[in-house]
Design a protein around this motif. Structure first.
Motif, PDB file in Angstrom:
ATOM      1  N   ALA A 437       0.602  -1.380  -0.264  1.00  0.00           N
ATOM      2  CA  ALA A 437      -0.101   0.317   0.356  1.00  0.00           C
ATOM      3  C   ALA A 437       1.176   1.380  -0.062  1.00  0.00           C
ATOM      4  O   ALA A 437       2.143   0.943   0.640  1.00  0.00           O
ATOM      5  CB  ALA A 437      -0.576  -0.092   1.243  1.00  0.00           C
ATOM      6  N   LYS A 438       0.396   1.950  -0.327  1.00  0.00           N
ATOM      7  CA  LYS A 438       0.796   3.456  -0.973  1.00  0.00           C
ATOM      8  C   LYS A 438       0.032   4.914  -0.152  1.00  0.00           C
ATOM      9  O   LYS A 438      -0.839   4.842  -0.533  1.00  0.00           O
ATOM     10  CB  LYS A 438       1.630   4.187  -2.546  1.00  0.00           C
ATOM     11  CG  LYS A 438       2.280   5.291  -1.960  1.00  0.00           C
ATOM     12  CD  LYS A 438       2.853   5.306  -3.012  1.00  0.00           C
ATOM     13  CE  LYS A 438       3.818   6.660  -4.000  1.00  0.00           C
ATOM     14  NZ  LYS A 438       4.297   7.025  -5.177  1.00  0.00           N
ATOM     15  N   TRP A 439       0.346   5.678   0.350  1.00  0.00           N
ATOM     16  CA  TRP A 439      -0.560   6.520   0.724  1.00  0.00           C
ATOM     17  C   TRP A 439       0.645   8.020   0.579  1.00  0.00           C
ATOM     18  O   TRP A 439       1.569   8.391   0.214  1.00  0.00           O
ATOM     19  CB  TRP A 439      -1.445   6.894   1.493  1.00  0.00           C
ATOM     20  CG  TRP A 439       0.121   6.411   3.249  1.00  0.00           C
ATOM     21  CD1 TRP A 439       1.026   7.356   3.723  1.00  0.00           C
ATOM     22  CD2 TRP A 439       0.697   5.491   3.968  1.00  0.00           C
ATOM     23  NE1 TRP A 439       1.626   7.069   5.017  1.00  0.00           N
ATOM     24  CE2 TRP A 439       1.812   5.737   4.298  1.00  0.00           C
ATOM     25  CE3 TRP A 439       1.080   3.973   3.640  1.00  0.00           C
ATOM     26  CZ2 TRP A 439       2.728   4.851   5.300  1.00  0.00           C
ATOM     27  CZ3 TRP A 439       1.366   2.762   3.881  1.00  0.00           C
ATOM     28  CH2 TRP A 439       2.372   3.594   5.142  1.00  0.00           C
ATOM     29  N   SER A 440      -0.209   9.576   0.398  1.00  0.00           N
ATOM     30  CA  SER A 440       0.167  10.590  -0.246  1.00  0.00           C
ATOM     31  C   SER A 440       0.119  11.164   1.171  1.00  0.00           C
ATOM     32  O   SER A 440      -0.194  11.004   2.369  1.00  0.00           O
ATOM     33  CB  SER A 440      -0.523  11.154  -0.950  1.00  0.00           C
ATOM     34  OG  SER A 440      -2.133  11.420  -0.669  1.00  0.00           O
ATOM     35  N   HIS A 441       0.622  12.433   1.201  1.00  0.00           N
ATOM     36  CA  HIS A 441       1.596  13.501   2.353  1.00  0.00           C
ATOM     37  C   HIS A 441       0.162  13.968   2.657  1.00  0.00           C
ATOM     38  O   HIS A 441      -1.216  13.907   1.631  1.00  0.00           O
ATOM     39  CB  HIS A 441       2.515  15.247   1.780  1.00  0.00           C
ATOM     40  CG  HIS A 441       4.043  14.515   1.860  1.00  0.00           C
ATOM     41  ND1 HIS A 441       4.698  14.083   3.006  1.00  0.00           N
ATOM     42  CD2 HIS A 441       4.829  14.077   1.222  1.00  0.00           C
ATOM     43  CE1 HIS A 441       5.692  13.087   2.456  1.00  0.00           C
ATOM     44  NE2 HIS A 441       5.620  13.099   1.586  1.00  0.00           N
ATOM     45  N   LEU A 442      -0.032  15.251   3.693  1.00  0.00           N
ATOM     46  CA  LEU A 442      -1.544  15.345   4.373  1.00  0.00           C
ATOM     47  C   LEU A 442      -1.562  16.825   4.034  1.00  0.00           C
ATOM     48  O   LEU A 442       0.111  17.312   3.480  1.00  0.00           O
ATOM     49  CB  LEU A 442      -1.465  15.748   5.405  1.00  0.00           C
ATOM     50  CG  LEU A 442      -1.936  14.142   6.264  1.00  0.00           C
ATOM     51  CD1 LEU A 442      -1.317  13.100   6.161  1.00  0.00           C
ATOM     52  CD2 LEU A 442      -2.858  14.859   7.365  1.00  0.00           C
ATOM     53  N   ALA A 443      -2.392  17.517   3.112  1.00  0.00           N
ATOM     54  CA  ALA A 443      -1.761  19.135   2.914  1.00  0.00           C
ATOM     55  C   ALA A 443      -1.243  19.590   4.210  1.00  0.00           C
ATOM     56  O   ALA A 443      -1.746  19.877   5.001  1.00  0.00           O
ATOM     57  CB  ALA A 443      -3.177  19.492   1.984  1.00  0.00           C
ATOM     58  N   ALA A 444      -1.046  21.600   3.846  1.00  0.00           N
ATOM     59  CA  ALA A 444      -0.867  22.197   5.062  1.00  0.00           C
ATOM     60  C   ALA A 444      -1.382  22.439   6.228  1.00  0.00           C
ATOM     61  O   ALA A 444      -1.299  22.541   7.163  1.00  0.00           O
ATOM     62  CB  ALA A 444       0.368  23.178   4.602  1.00  0.00           C
ATOM     63  N   ASP A 445      -2.705  22.746   5.625  1.00  0.00           N
ATOM     64  CA  ASP A 445      -3.888  23.358   5.938  1.00  0.00           C
ATOM     65  C   ASP A 445      -4.998  22.091   6.913  1.00  0.00           C
ATOM     66  O   ASP A 445      -5.511  22.251   7.673  1.00  0.00           O
ATOM     67  CB  ASP A 445      -5.360  23.635   5.238  1.00  0.00           C
ATOM     68  CG  ASP A 445      -6.119  23.397   3.909  1.00  0.00           C
ATOM     69  OD1 ASP A 445      -5.029  22.863   3.595  1.00  0.00           O
ATOM     70  OD2 ASP A 445      -6.743  23.269   3.168  1.00  0.00           O
TER      71      ASP A 445
END
Length: 843
Positions: A437-445
């Motif tokens: 599985a792969k997941w993304s970074h969170l947006a800064a806000d």
């Protein structure tokens, strides 16, 4: 003597040997199933096999014995069996077996009879449960011992409990509890909070206390106050408050001998404890039941002075980041247990910010929670509290250092942004026993105002791996807290989760107050709370899996009201397979040792300095299975030796002869695409545009005048397929609209051959044949959706319908409101159903 004779006389003819066959039927109340013909001397093992082969029969145990009159088979219905995807369990008082088609000879006219030796007893009736039966099914997370709470029982009635375990095959036999039964009774009260000092002088001391949060199911009927002689000596009771539940303070003086010889001396310390009393015995309601003592608290008999310092303030869950440059910190504290012998008149809250600036807030004695606004996100702030009374200020409380941040995954407005499908993890590699599985970074806000320090990954095993849907089908826990007759009830209650208890919650609390109070627990990070009739609905946003029930107390509610928690949605079992709380750069993980051909999904929880954040949506359910092996995969075809050249393009000729293009219509279609407009008499450019609109790619069209041998005239269109390689499926004419239009030979209607293949296309190509590591061909059936029956529903918005599957019906489904996913969920909630891919058509 030759006159003597011997004769033989038959007194009784012997019976012939027993032969023949019979059949046995079982009626489970819904269907009747019958065995094959059975031999007269059938063994216990063979009869067991025949009965268990019936679709409506679970597992049985059979013992065959021989009596004076013949054979007997003792049959016990022991456990369940999985048949055609449905659990078959023969519980309770069953209908007797039926013997039919008896064809037995010998033994003087044999007969077969069925007798009930023991009447079966299943679950009793429990109308308050959704099933109506006193039974429940609970998932097992792998932790022993297995625990299950049984609620809403009647006092004084013995209850017998059995349990059976389930694996992938079915349920096993029933296990009896030890002891075999228990009788519910009221319990003694719980321990009250610690005794607190209300007032003191050089000759007296006054203490007070509160009711326990747990009354044992019976109203508190009084209290006992105990103290020691001095600094740890023998304890004795100084106040007996049996029958006075509303008296919760007591005053002792130096000259008061009293009925219990309670003597206090000026300047000395004494230790105090209190315990509550109720009448918990259902057989003898007059008997007092004594609860546990509160924790010991020490006070001194002396003139009033400044109070002792309060305990360290606590970070409150009301702390929020409201923009990229602004945050709010909320802190709360408790009054000091020792007020110095004089009532608390107020508090002073001190805050030291990140650059050392000290700010103080002078607050009233009723204020124990405070918010400080316009702070800088991500910075550390330090708080301590000072209590005041008429004699002065207390010392400083211990210092709380806290971050101006919140749990990650929330937007500045407090919405669960990270749970949107755009943040769901994706599967990037599939193997026979592993998934990556792969997941993304969170947006800064949505980082919560603090850098992400890592991630946690949860694994869910899904029962229906062949569901073709991109929706999030993983369920998170939802529980309801309900107070009986809430509108007419006053008082407070507390809630506990995984060993941590909240502060008091008033009966009329808003959903926001309940949310904040629950999120103050160390065991809960984020929940969503909504008001419902007589209570609140709590959805867990950051805790994964099938969670234990919130425990609530009713000891401080009026009118003997009860607070009850019910599980409305059982969270799907989850396993934490990766804890990367301190590895922010790691955003892929391979889950190993998975069960082949089983479906799995993943959820991710981001972590920052505050704690775990909101769970993401689940990844698309993916089946762990072996893919093609590069070393075993083969390819065949002429292009491998000749190269991709010399292909032949498909050419089809459409002929339509008509004198009236209004009445006679040439309408074409291709495979499962839509239809063209009427092309009768159209130009080659018009014909080209119409054919390309069917999704066939680029074509070349040329039109010629044409006539049949019978003299009918019209046109022929030659269509050459440019984009499509190889043998192209034939264009199709709608024969019901041709009217009097004829083909090239003058035939019409169903006899007409309007479209002919002039030149069959041939592509110089090759075929790749994926194969597994053992050389067998890879056939992945889950990539194809089976064509099933059409589901036709009312077309008028607002109409409702139901779906019946294997004898069970869904609830009402509303046209124009319910989506395809809603209908799929309604079906999958049926115990008899599997996940289905639906295609809706207009009625």
């Amino acid at each position: 003597d030759d006159s003597a004779s011997i004769t033989v006389e038959t007194i009784r003819h012997g019976d012939d040997r027993l032969t023949g066959q019979f059949q046995v039927s079982f009626d489970d109340g819904q269907t009747t199933e019958t065995t094959r013909p059975l031999q007269s001397f059938i063994s216990a093992e063979d009869l067991k096999m025949e009965l268990e082969a019936l679709p409506n029969t679970g597992l049985v145990t059979i013992v065959r014995s021989r009596s004076l009159v013949g054979y007997e088979w003792e049959i016990e219905f022991t456990s369940c069996a999985l048949k055609n995807g449905i659990e078959v369990c023969n519980d309770g008082d069953l209908l007797p077996l039926i013997v039919s088609n008896v064809d037995l000879q010998g033994c003087g006219g044999p007969s077969l009879d069925v007798f009930e030796l023991t009447t079966g007893s299943g679950s009793d009736l429990c109308p308050h449960l959704s099933s109506g039966l006193c039974s429940d099914e609970e998932s097992f997370g792998g932790e022993y011992p297995i625990r299950h709470n049984i609620r809403e029982l009647s006092l004084g009635m013995p209850y017998y409990v059995q349990a059976r375990l389930r694996n992938s095959q079915s349920y096993g036999g029933c296990l009896l509890s030890t002891p075999p039964h228990e009788t519910p009774q009221h319990n003694p009260p719980g321990a009250p909070p610690v005794v607190v000092l209300k007032e003191s002088t050089s000759t007296s001391i006054t203490v007070e206390w509160q009711k326990p949060t747990m009354n044992g199911g019976k109203a508190v009927s009084g209290f006992e106050l105990w103290m020691d002689t001095w600094s740890g000596g023998d304890t004795f009771m100084v106040y007996d408050g049996v029958g006075s539940p509303d008296v919760m303070e007591y005053r002792l003086t130096t000259g008061d001998i009293g009925p219990h010889s309670q003597i206090v001396e000026t300047g000395r310390q004494y230790r105090f404890q209190v315990r509550a009393i109720n009448n918990c015995d259902t057989e003898d309601p007059s008997r007092s039941c004594y609860g546990e003592f509160s924790e010991v608290q020490i006070f001194t008999v002396r003139d009033p002075r400044a109070p002792l310092p309060p305990s360290m303030p606590q970070r409150d869950s009301g702390t929020r980041v409201t923009s990229s440059n602004e945050a709010t910190i909320s802190v709360s504290w408790s009054p000091p247990v020792d007020n110095g012998g004089s009532p608390i008149t107020g508090y002073i809250l001190y805050m030291r910010d990140y650059d050392g600036t000290m700010t103080n807030y002078v607050l009233g004695h009723e204020t124990t929670t405070w918010q400080v606004n316009t702070l800088r996100p991500g910075e550390i702030y330090r708080f301590h509290v000072v209590a005041t009374n008429a004699l002065g200020k207390s010392g400083n409380s211990p210092v709380l250092s806290t971050l101006a941040a919140m749990h990650p995954g929330l937007s500045y407005a407090g919405d669960p942004e990270y749970s949107k499908l755009s943040y769901r993890p994706v599967i990037i590699d599939v193997q026979e026993s592993s998934l990556t599985a792969k997941w993304s970074h969170l947006a800064a806000d949505i980082t919560g105002g603090s850098p992400i320090t890592g991630f946690k990954l949860y694994l869910y095993k899904y029962r229906f791996p062949l569901l073709h849907s991109k929706a999030d089908h993983i369920k998170e826990e939802v529980q309801h807290i309900v107070i009986s007759s809430q509108d007419s009830t006053s008082g407070t209650f507390t809630a506990s989760f995984r060993g941590h208890e909240t502060a008091d919650i008033v009966v009329g609390a808003t959903a926001d107050i309940v949310k904040t109070t629950l999120e103050n627990l160390p065991s809960i990070n984020l929940v969503h709370v909504e008001s419902i009739p007589n209570g609140w609905s709590v959805t867990f946003l950051s805790e994964a899996g099938d969670l234990p029930l919130i425990q609530v107390t009713s000891g401080r509610l009026s009118n003997d009201a009860k607070a009850v928690v019910t599980e409305m949605t059982k969270g799907d079992p989850a396993t934490l397979i990766y804890d990367g709380s301190e590895v922010p750069g790691q955003r892929t993980f391979e889950a190993l040792d998975l069960t082949p051909d089983s479906g799995y999904a993943f959820k991710v929880a981001p972590v920052n300095a505050v704690g775990d954040g909101i769970l993401s949506s689940a990844s698309i359910v993916t089946v762990a299975r072996a893919g093609a092996s590069a070393s075993k995969t083969t390819a065949t075809g002429t292009a491998l030796s000749r190269g991709i050249a010399g292909s032949i393009q498909e050419e089809q000729i459409i002929t339509f002869l008509s004198d009236d293009c209004i009445a006679d219509k040439l309408v074409l279609s291709f495979e499962f695409s839509g239809q063209t407009d009427n092309l009768c008499g159209s130009t080659d450019d018009e014909f080209k545009l119409a054919i390309e609109s069917l999704g066939v790619g680029d074509v070349h069209v040329s039109r010629e005048e044409s006539a049949s041998p019978s003299g009918h005239s019209g046109y022929s269109w030659s269509v050459t397929f440019i984009s499509r390689m190889g043998d192209v499926p034939m264009l199709t004419i709608d024969r019901f609209q041709v009217g009097s239009g004829r083909d090239a030979l003058g035939e019409l209607g169903l006899n007409g051959n309007y479209v002919v293949e002039f030149l069959k296309g041939q592509a110089n190509e090759f075929t790749i044949e994926p194969k597994l590591g053992d050389g067998s061909v890879l056939r992945d059936i889950s990539t194809y959706a089976k064509e099933g029956p059409e589901l036709r529903v009312p077309s008028n918005s607002g109409d409702t319908f139901q779906i019946e599957f294997r004898g069970q019906r869904t609830g009402n489904i509303e046209v124009g409101v319910s989506t395809l996913d809603d209908i799929a969920k309604a079906l999958e909630d049926l115990p008899s159903s599997a996940h289905l891919k639906l295609r809706l058509v207009r009625s």
